[in-house]
Write a protein that holds these residues in place. Structure first.
Motif, PDB file in Angstrom:
ATOM      1  N   SER A   1       3.332   3.286  -5.260  1.00 22.98           N
ATOM      2  CA  SER A   1       4.530   2.994  -4.793  1.00 22.98           C
ATOM      3  C   SER A   1       5.191   4.212  -4.177  1.00 22.98           C
ATOM      4  CB  SER A   1       5.313   2.123  -5.762  1.00 22.98           C
ATOM      5  OG  SER A   1       5.735   3.059  -6.948  1.00 22.98           O
ATOM      6  N   PHE A   2       5.750   3.885  -3.037  1.00 18.56           N
ATOM      7  CA  PHE A   2       6.606   4.927  -2.385  1.00 18.56           C
ATOM      8  C   PHE A   2       7.769   4.434  -1.837  1.00 18.56           C
ATOM      9  CE2 PHE A   2       2.208   6.590  -2.212  1.00 18.56           C
ATOM     10  CZ  PHE A   2       2.388   7.687  -2.796  1.00 18.56           C
TER      11      PHE A   2
ATOM     12  N   ALA B   1       8.626   0.139  -0.220  1.00 19.17           N
ATOM     13  CA  ALA B   1      10.085  -0.238  -0.015  1.00 19.17           C
ATOM     14  C   ALA B   1      11.300   0.703   0.064  1.00 19.17           C
ATOM     15  CB  ALA B   1      10.260  -1.286  -1.000  1.00 19.17           C
ATOM     16  N   ARG B   2      12.422   0.318  -0.115  1.00 22.70           N
ATOM     17  CA  ARG B   2      13.350   1.171  -0.055  1.00 22.70           C
ATOM     18  C   ARG B   2      14.690   0.439  -1.010  1.00 22.70           C
ATOM     19  NH1 ARG B   2      15.288   5.468   4.658  1.00 22.70           N
ATOM     20  NH2 ARG B   2      16.025   7.216   2.836  1.00 22.70           N
ATOM     21  N   GLY B   3      15.554   1.316  -1.549  1.00 24.25           N
ATOM     22  CA  GLY B   3      16.537   0.895  -2.179  1.00 24.25           C
ATOM     23  C   GLY B   3      16.321   0.022  -3.199  1.00 24.25           C
TER      24      GLY B   3
ATOM     25  N   ARG C   1      10.167   1.424 -20.216  1.00 23.76           N
ATOM     26  CA  ARG C   1       8.742   2.015 -19.855  1.00 23.76           C
ATOM     27  C   ARG C   1       8.162   0.612 -19.141  1.00 23.76           C
ATOM     28  NH1 ARG C   1       8.218   6.642 -21.448  1.00 23.76           N
ATOM     29  NH2 ARG C   1       8.836   7.443 -23.652  1.00 23.76           N
ATOM     30  N   GLY C   2       7.108   1.124 -18.128  1.00 19.78           N
ATOM     31  CA  GLY C   2       6.395  -0.029 -17.528  1.00 19.78           C
ATOM     32  C   GLY C   2       7.077  -0.846 -16.712  1.00 19.78           C
ATOM     33  N   SER C   3       6.932  -2.284 -16.702  1.00 16.12           N
ATOM     34  CA  SER C   3       7.557  -3.141 -15.813  1.00 16.12           C
ATOM     35  C   SER C   3       9.227  -3.044 -16.114  1.00 16.12           C
ATOM     36  CB  SER C   3       7.045  -4.657 -16.169  1.00 16.12           C
ATOM     37  OG  SER C   3       5.845  -4.723 -15.519  1.00 16.12           O
ATOM     38  N   SER C   4       9.295  -2.812 -17.660  1.00 17.27           N
ATOM     39  CA  SER C   4      11.046  -2.993 -17.546  1.00 17.27           C
ATOM     40  C   SER C   4      11.665  -1.467 -17.116  1.00 17.27           C
ATOM     41  CB  SER C   4      11.231  -2.696 -19.087  1.00 17.27           C
ATOM     42  OG  SER C   4      10.682  -4.036 -20.023  1.00 17.27           O
ATOM     43  N   ASP C   5      10.761  -0.740 -16.811  1.00 17.59           N
ATOM     44  CA  ASP C   5      11.386   0.672 -16.120  1.00 17.59           C
ATOM     45  C   ASP C   5      11.591   0.056 -14.630  1.00 17.59           C
ATOM     46  OD1 ASP C   5      12.462   3.170 -16.305  1.00 17.59           O
ATOM     47  OD2 ASP C   5      10.442   3.959 -15.369  1.00 17.59           O
ATOM     48  N   HIS C   6      10.607  -0.549 -14.267  1.00 19.21           N
ATOM     49  CA  HIS C   6      10.684  -0.952 -12.637  1.00 19.21           C
ATOM     50  C   HIS C   6      12.055  -1.779 -12.447  1.00 19.21           C
ATOM     51  CE1 HIS C   6       6.233  -0.813 -12.808  1.00 19.21           C
ATOM     52  NE2 HIS C   6       6.702   0.655 -12.682  1.00 19.21           N
ATOM     53  N   ALA C   7      12.346  -2.531 -13.482  1.00 21.39           N
ATOM     54  CA  ALA C   7      13.478  -3.698 -13.451  1.00 21.39           C
ATOM     55  C   ALA C   7      14.824  -2.502 -13.449  1.00 21.39           C
ATOM     56  CB  ALA C   7      13.526  -4.477 -14.641  1.00 21.39           C
TER      57      ALA C   7
ATOM     58  N   VAL D   1      10.287  -3.448  -6.891  1.00 22.33           N
ATOM     59  CA  VAL D   1       9.427  -4.385  -6.870  1.00 22.33           C
ATOM     60  C   VAL D   1       7.986  -3.793  -6.142  1.00 22.33           C
ATOM     61  CG1 VAL D   1      10.687  -6.384  -6.888  1.00 22.33           C
ATOM     62  CG2 VAL D   1      10.091  -5.593  -4.697  1.00 22.33           C
ATOM     63  N   ALA D   2       8.198  -2.870  -5.312  1.00 20.02           N
ATOM     64  CA  ALA D   2       7.134  -2.054  -4.853  1.00 20.02           C
ATOM     65  C   ALA D   2       6.471  -1.473  -6.190  1.00 20.02           C
ATOM     66  CB  ALA D   2       7.552  -0.939  -3.885  1.00 20.02           C
ATOM     67  N   GLN D   3       7.121  -0.644  -6.969  1.00 16.71           N
ATOM     68  CA  GLN D   3       6.630  -0.058  -8.344  1.00 16.71           C
ATOM     69  C   GLN D   3       5.981  -1.194  -9.281  1.00 16.71           C
ATOM     70  OE1 GLN D   3      10.412   1.172  -9.813  1.00 16.71           O
ATOM     71  NE2 GLN D   3      10.187   3.357  -8.926  1.00 16.71           N
ATOM     72  N   GLU D   4       6.447  -2.260  -9.322  1.00 15.16           N
ATOM     73  CA  GLU D   4       5.897  -3.389 -10.170  1.00 15.16           C
ATOM     74  C   GLU D   4       4.837  -3.873  -9.356  1.00 15.16           C
ATOM     75  OE1 GLU D   4       5.726  -6.468 -12.765  1.00 15.16           O
ATOM     76  OE2 GLU D   4       6.290  -4.523 -12.759  1.00 15.16           O
ATOM     77  N   ALA D   5       4.680  -3.965  -8.100  1.00 18.97           N
ATOM     78  CA  ALA D   5       3.336  -4.499  -7.547  1.00 18.97           C
ATOM     79  C   ALA D   5       2.284  -3.483  -7.545  1.00 18.97           C
ATOM     80  CB  ALA D   5       3.690  -4.670  -6.181  1.00 18.97           C
ATOM     81  N   ALA D   6       2.668  -2.204  -7.638  1.00 20.82           N
ATOM     82  CA  ALA D   6       1.588  -1.283  -7.518  1.00 20.82           C
ATOM     83  C   ALA D   6       0.999  -1.092  -9.146  1.00 20.82           C
ATOM     84  CB  ALA D   6       2.051   0.051  -7.221  1.00 20.82           C
ATOM     85  N   LEU D   7       1.989  -1.691  -9.944  1.00 24.11           N
ATOM     86  CA  LEU D   7       1.334  -1.584 -11.459  1.00 24.11           C
ATOM     87  C   LEU D   7       0.506  -2.917 -11.624  1.00 24.11           C
ATOM     88  CD1 LEU D   7       1.574  -0.413 -14.494  1.00 24.11           C
ATOM     89  CD2 LEU D   7       3.526  -1.845 -14.873  1.00 24.11           C
TER      90      LEU D   7
END
Length: 309
Positions: free
Chosen positions: A197-198, A172-174, A11-17, A179-185
């Motif tokens: 993030s998209f 971003a892509r791929g 969940r959260g940042s870990s889910d972005h990782a 990190v796009a998800q993380e930056a938006a959070l």
């Protein structure tokens, strides 16, 4: 055991990782990876057929009951369970067959930062070993010096635009999507600023319709096959009047009307570029939050450990 597929729990940042881990597994190992909802076990009591699969659980604290419940169920159902944690002495580690200590040390801030970067590094090392030496090990050894330079990158040109934006698109892509998800959070958590993030492909399927007025976009460019599509997204967003800022490891994009280049460090391997990009972003978002009169280390409504069921 040769896993036919893998699952990620986070969940959260870990889910972005976990998004980063997913792309690396699929690109370098050829194993499909699905993100599964921890509530399937903790709330709905599901027993999934997970034989011949790997279950990766990612968590800074390793203390979220829903992740523990799912990982326990996954092991009982035949999956090889692996935990990526920053706290080895944790319930999640106890129910996992293998444990990877991401080694971030004590993280004082509520919002994750260095633990996120360390989790991406650990994910890359695991995939490198799984693939039988994909070349990432040598790149990871040289990565700290690049991260040091990335932390010194000055993104102050983005500050006044982001400070007055009604919303920020992070694109971003791929592997870079992580990190796009993380930056938006982080824009939400630390700056109380709406951000989404998209994927560069997904933004064209509707969200671009909102690209007007005081919206701004931050695009993390890559050095892989997704690059042409990302560059095209930059051009199309700029054409709408959106102020677009790009973090380009090649330093090629930027300077045209509506497009501003941000300093960016290229990693030793293109797959590791997202780690340098998010490191530069963390410095920027700290300055942005403080400029808005907020303490980025202690968001008002958040706790360091979120224990969800």
């Amino acid at each position: 055991m040769r896993p036919v597929a893998a699952a990620t729990l986070a969940r959260g940042s870990s889910d972005h990782a976990a998004t980063f881990l997913k792309y690396l597994c699929e690109m370098r190992v050829g194993v499909p990876v699905a993100s599964l909802g921890p509530s399937l076990a903790s709330v709905y009591g599901c027993r999934l057929r997970l034989a011949n699969m790997v279950s990766f659980a990612l968590s800074q604290s390793g203390r979220s009951p829903d992740l523990v419940a799912f990982q326990r169920m996954a092991g009982e159902q035949g999956a090889r369970t692996i935990a990526l944690v920053n706290t080895v002495a944790s319930p999640l580690a106890e129910v996992s067959l293998d444990v990877a200590d991401i080694g971030a040390g004590v993280e004082e801030a509520v919002a994750a930062s260095k633990s996120f970067v360390c989790t991406l590094s650990a994910a890359a090392a695991i995939v490198d070993a799984w693939a039988g030496d994909s070349g990432l090990a040598a790149a990871l050894a040289d990565l700290p010096e690049c991260l040091h330079r990335a932390l010194a990158c000055d993104w102050s040109g983005l500050l006044p635009v982001a400070a007055h934006a009604s919303s920020v698109y992070v694109i971003a892509r791929g592997p870079g999507l992580a990190v796009a998800q993380e930056a938006a959070l982080k824009l939400k958590e630390t700056c109380e600023l709406h951000a989404e993030s998209f994927s560069a492909a997904e933004v064209m399927h509707g969200p671009i319709q909102l690209a007007a007025g005081d919206l701004c976009a931050l695009v993390f460019l890559s050095r892989d096959a997704a690059r042409p599509g990302l560059v095209s997204a930059v051009e199309r967003l700029a054409a709408t009047g959106t102020r677009v800022f790009v973090a380009d490891p090649l330093g090629e994009v930027g300077g045209s009307a509506g497009v501003t280049a941000l300093p960016c460090v290229a990693a030793p391997d293109p797959l590791l570029d997202p780690l340098c990009q998010i490191t530069s972003f963390y410095r920027f978002v700290d300055h942005l939050a403080r400029g808005r009169g907020l303490d980025p280390d202690r968001p008002r409504l958040l706790k360091k450990v979120t224990e969800t069921i």
